[in-house]
Design a protein around this motif. Structure first.
Motif, mmCIF file in Angstrom:
data_model
loop_
_atom_site.group_PDB
_atom_site.id
_atom_site.type_symbol
_atom_site.label_atom_id
_atom_site.label_comp_id
_atom_site.label_asym_id
_atom_site.label_seq_id
_atom_site.Cartn_x
_atom_site.Cartn_y
_atom_site.Cartn_z
ATOM 1 N N ALA A 54 -70.376 -92.821 34.223
ATOM 2 C CA ALA A 54 -70.026 -92.124 32.979
ATOM 3 C C ALA A 54 -69.566 -90.695 33.299
ATOM 4 C CB ALA A 54 -71.219 -92.083 32.044
ATOM 5 N N PRO A 55 -68.609 -90.184 32.541
ATOM 6 C CA PRO A 55 -68.148 -88.805 32.774
ATOM 7 C C PRO A 55 -69.295 -87.802 32.625
ATOM 8 C CG PRO A 55 -66.733 -89.937 31.201
ATOM 9 C CD PRO A 55 -67.907 -90.820 31.453
ATOM 10 N N GLU A 56 -69.205 -86.734 33.360
ATOM 11 C CA GLU A 56 -70.233 -85.683 33.323
ATOM 12 C C GLU A 56 -70.409 -85.136 31.904
ATOM 13 O OE1 GLU A 56 -73.234 -83.537 35.047
ATOM 14 O OE2 GLU A 56 -72.029 -85.071 36.004
ATOM 15 N N THR A 57 -69.346 -85.175 31.102
ATOM 16 C CA THR A 57 -69.399 -84.658 29.734
ATOM 17 C C THR A 57 -70.192 -85.565 28.795
ATOM 18 O OG1 THR A 57 -67.278 -85.730 29.282
ATOM 19 C CG2 THR A 57 -67.230 -83.395 29.919
ATOM 20 N N CYS A 58 -70.625 -86.720 29.279
ATOM 21 C CA CYS A 58 -71.378 -87.666 28.439
ATOM 22 C C CYS A 58 -72.884 -87.523 28.613
ATOM 23 C CB CYS A 58 -70.952 -89.102 28.748
ATOM 24 S SG CYS A 58 -69.304 -89.489 28.173
ATOM 25 N N LYS A 59 -73.341 -86.350 28.976
ATOM 26 C CA LYS A 59 -74.789 -86.138 29.097
ATOM 27 C C LYS A 59 -75.418 -86.294 27.722
ATOM 28 C CE LYS A 59 -74.680 -83.241 33.106
ATOM 29 N NZ LYS A 59 -75.710 -83.026 34.054
ATOM 30 N N ILE A 60 -76.650 -86.764 27.703
ATOM 31 C CA ILE A 60 -77.332 -87.041 26.441
ATOM 32 C C ILE A 60 -78.631 -86.262 26.341
ATOM 33 C CG2 ILE A 60 -76.323 -89.336 26.172
ATOM 34 C CD1 ILE A 60 -78.955 -90.463 27.313
ATOM 35 N N THR A 61 -79.089 -86.089 25.131
ATOM 36 C CA THR A 61 -80.392 -85.496 24.856
ATOM 37 C C THR A 61 -81.282 -86.594 24.309
ATOM 38 O OG1 THR A 61 -79.386 -83.368 24.323
ATOM 39 C CG2 THR A 61 -81.618 -83.754 23.503
ATOM 40 N N PRO A 62 -82.377 -86.922 24.977
ATOM 41 C CA PRO A 62 -83.279 -87.953 24.464
ATOM 42 C C PRO A 62 -83.848 -87.548 23.099
ATOM 43 C CG PRO A 62 -83.809 -87.412 26.739
ATOM 44 C CD PRO A 62 -82.829 -86.381 26.263
ATOM 45 N N PHE A 63 -84.082 -88.544 22.241
ATOM 46 C CA PHE A 63 -84.607 -88.276 20.907
ATOM 47 C C PHE A 63 -85.935 -87.530 20.951
ATOM 48 C CE2 PHE A 63 -81.614 -91.052 18.647
ATOM 49 C CZ PHE A 63 -81.486 -90.342 17.471
ATOM 50 N N GLY A 64 -86.778 -87.817 21.922
ATOM 51 C CA GLY A 64 -88.061 -87.119 22.015
ATOM 52 C C GLY A 64 -87.880 -85.614 22.133
ATOM 53 N N LYS A 65 -86.916 -85.208 22.948
ATOM 54 C CA LYS A 65 -86.631 -83.779 23.098
ATOM 55 C C LYS A 65 -86.057 -83.224 21.803
ATOM 56 C CE LYS A 65 -84.258 -80.449 26.017
ATOM 57 N NZ LYS A 65 -83.403 -80.251 27.188
ATOM 58 N N LEU A 66 -85.122 -83.954 21.217
ATOM 59 C CA LEU A 66 -84.503 -83.528 19.961
ATOM 60 C C LEU A 66 -85.550 -83.340 18.862
ATOM 61 C CD1 LEU A 66 -81.777 -83.189 18.307
ATOM 62 C CD2 LEU A 66 -82.100 -85.579 17.704
#
Length: 128
Positions: A54-66
Motif C-alpha cells: 500500500a502507498p505510504e500515504t495510506c497510513k491509518i489510525t486505529p479506532f481505539g486511538k481515535l
C-alpha cells in the motif's frame, strides 16, 4: 440521498453485554419512530494493517486511538440511517420525547461515559 447519524464511543469490555441490552432497546425505539436502519458494532479487528504494498500515504489510525480508549476498553461504532436530515430531525424529536428513551438516558444506567462519545450528522456523499 440518505442522512446518517454516526457515533464512536469507548466502552469498558466488561460492560459490552449491558451496552448491547441498552442498544437493543434504543434501536427498537428509533425503528418504531421511523429510522430506516439502526446498527451498533463492536470493534473486532483492533489493529488492522494495510497491505505491504500500500502507498505510504495510506497510513491509518486505529479506532481505539481515535476513540481514546484506555486499557480494558473497546470501541463501539454505531449509525442510524434516515431518509433525509429533515426526517432525522423528526425521528429524533419523537425518540427524545419517548419515556423509554428518557429512562435509558439516566446517567446512572449508562454502561459507558457519554461525555466520551463522538456524534455527528452526516449527509450521504455516496449512497450505493
Amino acid at each position: 440521498m440518505t442522512y446518517v447519524d454516526g457515533f464512536v464511543l469507548p466502552v469498558p469490555e466488561g460492560k459490552i453485554d449491558a451496552y448491547r441490552q441498552m442498544a437493543e432497546s434504543a434501536g427498537k425505539i428509533w425503528m418504531e419512530h421511523g429510522a430506516l436502519q439502526y446498527k451498533e458494532c463492536v470493534l473486532e479487528d483492533a489493529k488492522p494493517e494495510m497491505p505491504e504494498d500500500a502507498p505510504e500515504t495510506c497510513k491509518i489510525t486505529p479506532f481505539g486511538k481515535l476513540a481514546g480508549t484506555k486499557d480494558g476498553e473497546t470501541v463501539i461504532f454505531a449509525f442510524i440511517v434516515y431518509k433525509s436530515r429533515e426526517h432525522r430531525d423528526e425521528v429524533n424529536k419523537k425518540v427524545m420525547a419517548d419515556p423509554r428513551m428518557q429512562e435509558a438516558c439516566d446517567e446512572n444506567n449508562m454502561p459507558f461515559d457519554p461525555s466520551r462519545m463522538a456524534y455527528g450528522g452526516f449527509k450521504a456523499l455516496v449512497d450505493l
